[in-house]
Design a protein around this motif. Sequence first.
Motif, PDB file in Angstrom:
ATOM      1  N   MET A  80       6.069  -0.757   2.879  1.00 28.44           N
ATOM      2  CA  MET A  80       6.710  -1.949   2.324  1.00 28.44           C
ATOM      3  C   MET A  80       5.674  -2.975   1.870  1.00 28.44           C
ATOM      4  SD  MET A  80      10.077  -2.477   4.717  1.00 28.44           S
ATOM      5  CE  MET A  80      11.437  -1.290   4.638  1.00 28.44           C
ATOM      6  N   ALA A  81       4.561  -3.048   2.598  1.00 27.88           N
ATOM      7  CA  ALA A  81       3.501  -3.968   2.187  1.00 27.88           C
ATOM      8  C   ALA A  81       2.921  -3.574   0.838  1.00 27.88           C
ATOM      9  CB  ALA A  81       2.394  -4.005   3.243  1.00 27.88           C
ATOM     10  N   ALA A  82       2.948  -2.262   0.522  1.00 35.03           N
ATOM     11  CA  ALA A  82       2.388  -1.793  -0.742  1.00 35.03           C
ATOM     12  C   ALA A  82       3.171  -2.290  -1.942  1.00 35.03           C
ATOM     13  CB  ALA A  82       2.336  -0.264  -0.757  1.00 35.03           C
ATOM     14  N   ASP A  83       4.405  -2.781  -1.724  1.00 32.77           N
ATOM     15  CA  ASP A  83       5.160  -3.399  -2.816  1.00 32.77           C
ATOM     16  C   ASP A  83       4.659  -4.815  -3.113  1.00 32.77           C
ATOM     17  OD1 ASP A  83       6.892  -1.274  -3.376  1.00 32.77           O
ATOM     18  OD2 ASP A  83       8.243  -1.835  -1.747  1.00 32.77           O
ATOM     19  N   ARG A  84       3.785  -5.350  -2.235  1.00 38.39           N
ATOM     20  CA  ARG A  84       3.336  -6.739  -2.391  1.00 38.39           C
ATOM     21  C   ARG A  84       1.807  -6.892  -2.350  1.00 38.39           C
ATOM     22  NH1 ARG A  84       7.705  -6.177   0.707  1.00 38.39           N
ATOM     23  NH2 ARG A  84       9.566  -7.394   0.237  1.00 38.39           N
ATOM     24  N   VAL A  85       1.139  -5.960  -1.664  1.00 34.25           N
ATOM     25  CA  VAL A  85      -0.315  -6.051  -1.469  1.00 34.25           C
ATOM     26  C   VAL A  85      -0.999  -4.975  -2.297  1.00 34.25           C
ATOM     27  CG1 VAL A  85      -2.166  -5.965   0.256  1.00 34.25           C
ATOM     28  CG2 VAL A  85       0.075  -6.902   0.865  1.00 34.25           C
ATOM     29  N   SER A  86      -2.214  -5.233  -2.721  1.00 36.75           N
ATOM     30  CA  SER A  86      -2.984  -4.279  -3.522  1.00 36.75           C
ATOM     31  C   SER A  86      -3.106  -2.928  -2.824  1.00 36.75           C
ATOM     32  CB  SER A  86      -4.392  -4.829  -3.768  1.00 36.75           C
ATOM     33  OG  SER A  86      -5.272  -3.794  -4.160  1.00 36.75           O
ATOM     34  N   PRO A  87      -2.569  -1.847  -3.421  1.00 32.23           N
ATOM     35  CA  PRO A  87      -2.756  -0.525  -2.827  1.00 32.23           C
ATOM     36  C   PRO A  87      -4.232  -0.134  -2.715  1.00 32.23           C
ATOM     37  CG  PRO A  87      -0.954  -0.456  -4.384  1.00 32.23           C
ATOM     38  CD  PRO A  87      -1.606  -1.805  -4.539  1.00 32.23           C
ATOM     39  N   LYS A  88      -5.064  -0.614  -3.649  1.00 31.04           N
ATOM     40  CA  LYS A  88      -6.492  -0.298  -3.543  1.00 31.04           C
ATOM     41  C   LYS A  88      -7.050  -0.802  -2.222  1.00 31.04           C
ATOM     42  CE  LYS A  88     -11.094  -1.074  -5.431  1.00 31.04           C
ATOM     43  NZ  LYS A  88     -11.941  -1.668  -6.490  1.00 31.04           N
ATOM     44  N   LEU A  89      -6.697  -2.033  -1.849  1.00 31.48           N
ATOM     45  CA  LEU A  89      -7.184  -2.604  -0.601  1.00 31.48           C
ATOM     46  C   LEU A  89      -6.611  -1.851   0.602  1.00 31.48           C
ATOM     47  CD1 LEU A  89      -8.676  -4.777   0.996  1.00 31.48           C
ATOM     48  CD2 LEU A  89      -6.642  -6.236   0.751  1.00 31.48           C
ATOM     49  N   GLY A 361       8.545   0.740  -0.207  1.00 29.08           N
ATOM     50  CA  GLY A 361       9.386   0.741   0.987  1.00 29.08           C
ATOM     51  C   GLY A 361      10.244   1.985   1.096  1.00 29.08           C
ATOM     52  N   ALA A 362      10.789   2.436  -0.045  1.00 28.37           N
ATOM     53  CA  ALA A 362      11.631   3.637  -0.035  1.00 28.37           C
ATOM     54  C   ALA A 362      10.830   4.861   0.371  1.00 28.37           C
ATOM     55  CB  ALA A 362      12.261   3.846  -1.414  1.00 28.37           C
ATOM     56  N   LEU A 363       9.621   4.999  -0.173  1.00 28.40           N
ATOM     57  CA  LEU A 363       8.752   6.111   0.207  1.00 28.40           C
ATOM     58  C   LEU A 363       8.269   5.967   1.645  1.00 28.40           C
ATOM     59  CD1 LEU A 363       6.606   6.431  -3.035  1.00 28.40           C
ATOM     60  CD2 LEU A 363       8.165   8.162  -2.161  1.00 28.40           C
ATOM     61  N   GLY A 364       7.967   4.717   2.046  1.00 32.35           N
ATOM     62  CA  GLY A 364       7.432   4.490   3.387  1.00 32.35           C
ATOM     63  C   GLY A 364       8.420   4.851   4.476  1.00 32.35           C
ATOM     64  N   LEU A 365       9.678   4.419   4.330  1.00 33.64           N
ATOM     65  CA  LEU A 365      10.658   4.740   5.361  1.00 33.64           C
ATOM     66  C   LEU A 365      10.977   6.229   5.373  1.00 33.64           C
ATOM     67  CD1 LEU A 365      12.405   3.737   7.644  1.00 33.64           C
ATOM     68  CD2 LEU A 365      14.268   3.401   6.020  1.00 33.64           C
ATOM     69  N   MET A 366      11.061   6.841   4.175  1.00 37.40           N
ATOM     70  CA  MET A 366      11.269   8.283   4.148  1.00 37.40           C
ATOM     71  C   MET A 366      10.141   8.987   4.909  1.00 37.40           C
ATOM     72  SD  MET A 366      11.368  11.008   0.957  1.00 37.40           S
ATOM     73  CE  MET A 366       9.637  10.720   0.547  1.00 37.40           C
ATOM     74  N   ASN A 367       8.914   8.611   4.628  1.00 35.33           N
ATOM     75  CA  ASN A 367       7.776   9.241   5.290  1.00 35.33           C
ATOM     76  C   ASN A 367       7.810   8.996   6.792  1.00 35.33           C
ATOM     77  OD1 ASN A 367       5.453  10.797   4.206  1.00 35.33           O
ATOM     78  ND2 ASN A 367       4.279   9.368   5.460  1.00 35.33           N
ATOM     79  N   ALA A 368       8.272   7.806   7.193  1.00 30.91           N
ATOM     80  CA  ALA A 368       8.340   7.489   8.615  1.00 30.91           C
ATOM     81  C   ALA A 368       9.338   8.400   9.338  1.00 30.91           C
ATOM     82  CB  ALA A 368       8.741   6.025   8.801  1.00 30.91           C
ATOM     83  N   VAL A 369      10.514   8.587   8.722  1.00 29.28           N
ATOM     84  CA  VAL A 369      11.522   9.461   9.321  1.00 29.28           C
ATOM     85  C   VAL A 369      11.035  10.899   9.338  1.00 29.28           C
ATOM     86  CG1 VAL A 369      13.853  10.384   9.064  1.00 29.28           C
ATOM     87  CG2 VAL A 369      13.424   7.951   8.654  1.00 29.28           C
ATOM     88  N   VAL A 370      10.473  11.323   8.232  1.00 31.87           N
ATOM     89  CA  VAL A 370      10.030  12.708   8.076  1.00 31.87           C
ATOM     90  C   VAL A 370       8.955  13.080   9.097  1.00 31.87           C
ATOM     91  CG1 VAL A 370       8.655  14.174   6.529  1.00 31.87           C
ATOM     92  CG2 VAL A 370      10.677  12.976   5.667  1.00 31.87           C
ATOM     93  N   THR A 371       8.003  12.186   9.303  1.00 32.12           N
ATOM     94  CA  THR A 371       6.870  12.531  10.154  1.00 32.12           C
ATOM     95  C   THR A 371       7.203  12.491  11.647  1.00 32.12           C
ATOM     96  OG1 THR A 371       6.080  10.243   9.917  1.00 32.12           O
ATOM     97  CG2 THR A 371       5.100  11.910   8.476  1.00 32.12           C
TER      98      THR A 371
END
Length: 426
Positions: A80-89, A361-371
């Motif tokens: 979810m932070a990646a929707d607001r913070v630089s993914p590079k960082l 956020g959509a990818l993050g929660l999916m990954n959280a459930v999946v893992t």
Amino acid sequence: MTTAQAVPGTAAEAIGGDRRAWTVTALLVVFMMVNFADKSVLGLAADEIRADLHLSATQFGLANSAFFLLFSVAAIVVGMAADRVSPKLLILVMAVLWSVAQVPAAIGGGLAVLVTSRVFLGAAEGPAFPVAQQATLSWFPNDRRNLPGALITVGITLGVIVSAPTLSWVIQHHGWRTALWVLAVIGVVWALAWAVFGADSPRARRAEATDKASAAKVPYRRIFASRTWIGTTIAYFTSYWTVALMLVWLPSYLRNALDYSADTAGTLVVAPWAVGAAVLFGQVWLTGRLMRRGAGTKAARGRVGAWTLAIGAACCLAVPLSGGVLAQTVLISLGLGFSGAYATVAATTVTEIAPPGRAGGALGLMNAVVTVAGLLAPAAVGALVDAQGDAGYQHAVLLSGGLVALGAVAAFALIDPGRDAARLHH
């Protein structure tokens, strides 16, 4: 930050942007290679670690499950932070933390140190796949995302293919703790390269204001309640179960149940990953062909992914019916390879339905459930091996086949990205 729509620009900008997009993609392929080398090292050293630390199969399974203890939480928060913070960082910080996490167990200590270091490593690596996918896909419009998305997933396979024989040699000749030092150094080198050559997508930056306005209209709960997100998450969960099995227990299965030598097992362990890579590129080709012919993504992504899982499940369930070590090895390689090759379908499907500003956020929660499958599978297989001996390995493959069959059913029944994208975007 988002997986945004195409942004117009000059021809020179398009050419330059395209070159930078592929540079970032190449770096993130290596990023995922390092990520999965980190994950696979304990599986490659399973017998040596168990002997050195006097662990039962259950204890060793729990030590590997510890890796996923904070994995899912970190995937949600950072996704979810990646929707607001630089993914590079975010990616740079993750890579540095991976290297730091290897050091305590590399220096010494027993089970407690190993578990603690794996928990820390899991927290740092949890967001890796969704953030890497988002960072890559944000450079490309929707109709060009299949190949870069597949390449990021192939980085997982390449990480195991390259690291398995290399780390196995290091483990056999210099010890498993030395292998951790090797991974720590590789992580630092990659982080330096990313700091110099990595970049955030200008496509996403230019669309940021529009994305924020659009995202405000679509709460995450609507995405998570969609049939496509639910079906994709269930299917990917069962696929990830087989990935965890391959990472943690496949080397031991080959050595103990099928009686391969340590060197041969270190080579054969790459077979299902190689099958998975071939399947991934087959998916890319078939999905692209279907979409060029006008097929909707229900067929091009939903059905293609479902059939991939169905084939994998059939091969896993056929293992007890096969006679001989060679036949079992081939079926296991095909079954786990097909079953574990779902990640790209999952990422591109969820990215398609997620409105701008909600992809992370959509990818993050999916990954959280999946893992969570990674938390459960190593411990479950360890318990089977302790209870049943070498027969427990084969029963673990059967369990995986049954789960993947359920994932295929969910994919056939629920996934329709075009339908749900239309509902969420309007």
